[in-house]
Write an enzyme that holds these catalytic residues in place. Structure first.
Site, PDB file in Angstrom:
ATOM      1  CG  HIS A 165      22.743  45.909   2.941  1.00 41.84           C
ATOM      2  ND1 HIS A 165      22.635  45.090   4.056  1.00 41.84           N
ATOM      3  CD2 HIS A 165      22.228  45.183   1.915  1.00 41.84           C
ATOM      4  CE1 HIS A 165      22.102  43.934   3.718  1.00 41.84           C
ATOM      5  NE2 HIS A 165      21.830  43.961   2.424  1.00 41.84           N
TER       6      HIS A 165
ATOM      7  CG  HIS B 223      27.517  46.498   6.663  1.00 41.20           C
ATOM      8  ND1 HIS B 223      28.768  46.575   7.228  1.00 41.20           N
ATOM      9  CD2 HIS B 223      27.266  47.731   6.169  1.00 41.20           C
ATOM     10  CE1 HIS B 223      29.258  47.794   7.073  1.00 41.20           C
ATOM     11  NE2 HIS B 223      28.350  48.519   6.429  1.00 41.20           N
TER      12      HIS B 223
ATOM     13  CB  CYS C 297      33.089  45.513   6.723  1.00 42.91           C
ATOM     14  SG  CYS C 297      31.884  45.234   8.044  1.00 42.91           S
TER      15      CYS C 297
ATOM     16  CB  CYS D 205      30.567  41.837   7.086  1.00 40.80           C
ATOM     17  SG  CYS D 205      29.334  42.861   6.250  1.00 40.80           S
TER      18      CYS D 205
ATOM     19  CG  HIS E 282      29.133  44.769  10.791  1.00 37.30           C
ATOM     20  ND1 HIS E 282      28.916  44.125   9.584  1.00 37.30           N
ATOM     21  CD2 HIS E 282      28.615  43.958  11.750  1.00 37.30           C
ATOM     22  CE1 HIS E 282      28.304  42.976   9.806  1.00 37.30           C
ATOM     23  NE2 HIS E 282      28.100  42.843  11.112  1.00 37.30           N
TER      24      HIS E 282
ATOM     25  CG  ASN F 263      14.492  43.542   2.212  1.00 34.09           C
ATOM     26  OD1 ASN F 263      13.403  44.100   2.102  1.00 34.09           O
ATOM     27  ND2 ASN F 263      15.016  42.813   1.234  1.00 34.09           N
TER      28      ASN F 263
ATOM     29  CD  GLN G  73      18.903  43.743  -2.012  1.00 32.44           C
ATOM     30  OE1 GLN G  73      19.077  43.168  -3.083  1.00 32.44           O
ATOM     31  NE2 GLN G  73      18.292  43.154  -0.990  1.00 32.44           N
TER      32      GLN G  73
END
Length: 366
Positions: free
Chosen positions: A169, A167, A73, A70, A116, A156, A171
């Site tokens: 996250h 992971h 990470c 990933c 993660h 999302n 945007q």
């Protein structure tokens, strides 16, 4: 909060947001990266009047890597990632495969935690508050870029949504134009203000919803409800009770209360169809718990600069709010945007908003 800005090997900016003021961030990105090359272009549709970002370089972006590869990470055990340090609280960096770049805007990635296997819903109040501060800081920084007209922070979540990195996250998109959805809101604001002699449409909507039966939860500084004309099967709008145009304008009381309210909403979304592993009996439909609910969480903020074309409307007329929705309509079934939705923009909702609100109240945390 401590903020530390640095650069990745290819020149992209990376910013650490830390809970402790004495945290030192001096790790260097040791990857042999070539400079980022983007081909983002904004094209305007002459019939619809909206804009499309053409970004062919995104075809080569990272796609569903295994957990041990990933890129979000931390860098540790000899494996180098997008984050040079071996641990972090919250990190924001320029996307290596941006939809918008240069004069066409900017795209950033927000990593909520170095864990993660976590999710936003599993964060502590302190961690969620730090993410809020990062969103706020990035909104402020990006608003100063000459090409940026509007800043959009969003998450999302889930493979069903199209997420390619597991992971936790989100945007941030910094657009060089006012987005079509925001333009529709501004147009409605202007029309309502003119028709009513100055009444604010956002205020009227919030007042009406709080007096109805679609309220999901309320607190001293925030209110969440399923809107009267919800587009999605389960859709919640979260408003600060005091109208502000953007994240920058939230007062300290609202900031302090936000983590508790937002985390509760996310946890209820995970309980709609079935409780996550380890949380006891399944939810709707009985049987075993499903995978965590896929969703989109989207902050709506006022555009920056003068609002031309919307008579009588200023930035202060806009109301910051978050829209949270899932594409799952019931256990094991997704809401697809088919002919009417995709072809004509007319949504058909399978779940009455009143029932959705009732369900979201039923799954409240004990």
């Amino acid at each position: 909060m401590k903020k530390t800005s640095t650069r990745l090997a290819d020149g992209r900016e990376l910013v650490y947001y830390d809970l402790r003021d004495d945290t030192v961030r001096d790790a260097v990105d040791r990857r042999p990266l070539d400079p980022t090359v983007t081909a983002s272009e904004i094209r305007r549709d002459p019939l619809l009047g909206d804009s499309v970002a053409v970004a062919s370089h995104r075809q080569g972006r990272t796609y569903h890597p295994p957990a041990d590869e990933c890129p979000l990470c931390p860098s540790r055990d000899g494996r180098l990632s997008e984050i040079p340090d071996s641990a972090y609280d919250v990190v924001v960096f320029e996307n290596r495969f941006p939809s918008l770049a240069g004069d066409s805007g900017r795209c950033e990635v927000v990593c909520f935690t170095s864990d993660h296997d976590a999710s936003f819903a599993s964060l502590t109040d302190e961690q969620a508050r730090l993410v809020l501060e990062a969103w706020t800081d990035r909104t402020a920084e990006l608003s100063h870029l000459p090409s940026v007209k509007q800043v959009f922070c969003f998450e999302n979540r889930g493979a069903e949504i199209g997420v390619t990195l597991g992971h936790p996250h989100g945007q941030i998109y910094a657009y060089p134009f006012i987005t079509p959805r925001t333009a529709l809101m501004l147009g409605s604001l202007a029309g309502h203000k003119a028709e009513t002699g100055g009444e604010n449409l956002f205020d009227a909507v919030l007042e009406r919803e709080l007096a109805g039966d679609r309220v999901v939860l309320e607190s001293e500084h925030w209110a969440a409800f399923v809107p009267f004309a919800a587009h999605w099967p389960y859709e919640v709008h979260l408003y600060p009770r005091r109208r502000v145009p953007d994240l920058l304008a939230l007062d300290e009381d609202a900031r302090a209360e936000f983590p508790r309210v937002y985390l509760e909403l996310l946890r209820r979304f995970d309980r709609i169809f079935g409780r996550p592993a380890g949380e006891g009996p399944a939810g709707e439909g009985g049987g075993e718990a499903e995978a965590p609910t896929p969703y989109i969480a989207a902050w709506h903020q006022a555009p920056f600069g003068e609002l031309t074309g919307f008579d009588g409307v200023t930035r202060d007329d806009f109301a910051l709010h978050l829209e949270l929705f899932t594409i799952r309509r019931t256990s094991g079934k997704l809401k697809f945007l088919a002919g009417s939705e995709s072809g004509m923009g007319v949504f058909i909702n399978d779940v009455p908003p009143e029932r959705a609100a009732e369900r979201l109240r039923e799954v409240a945390s004990s």
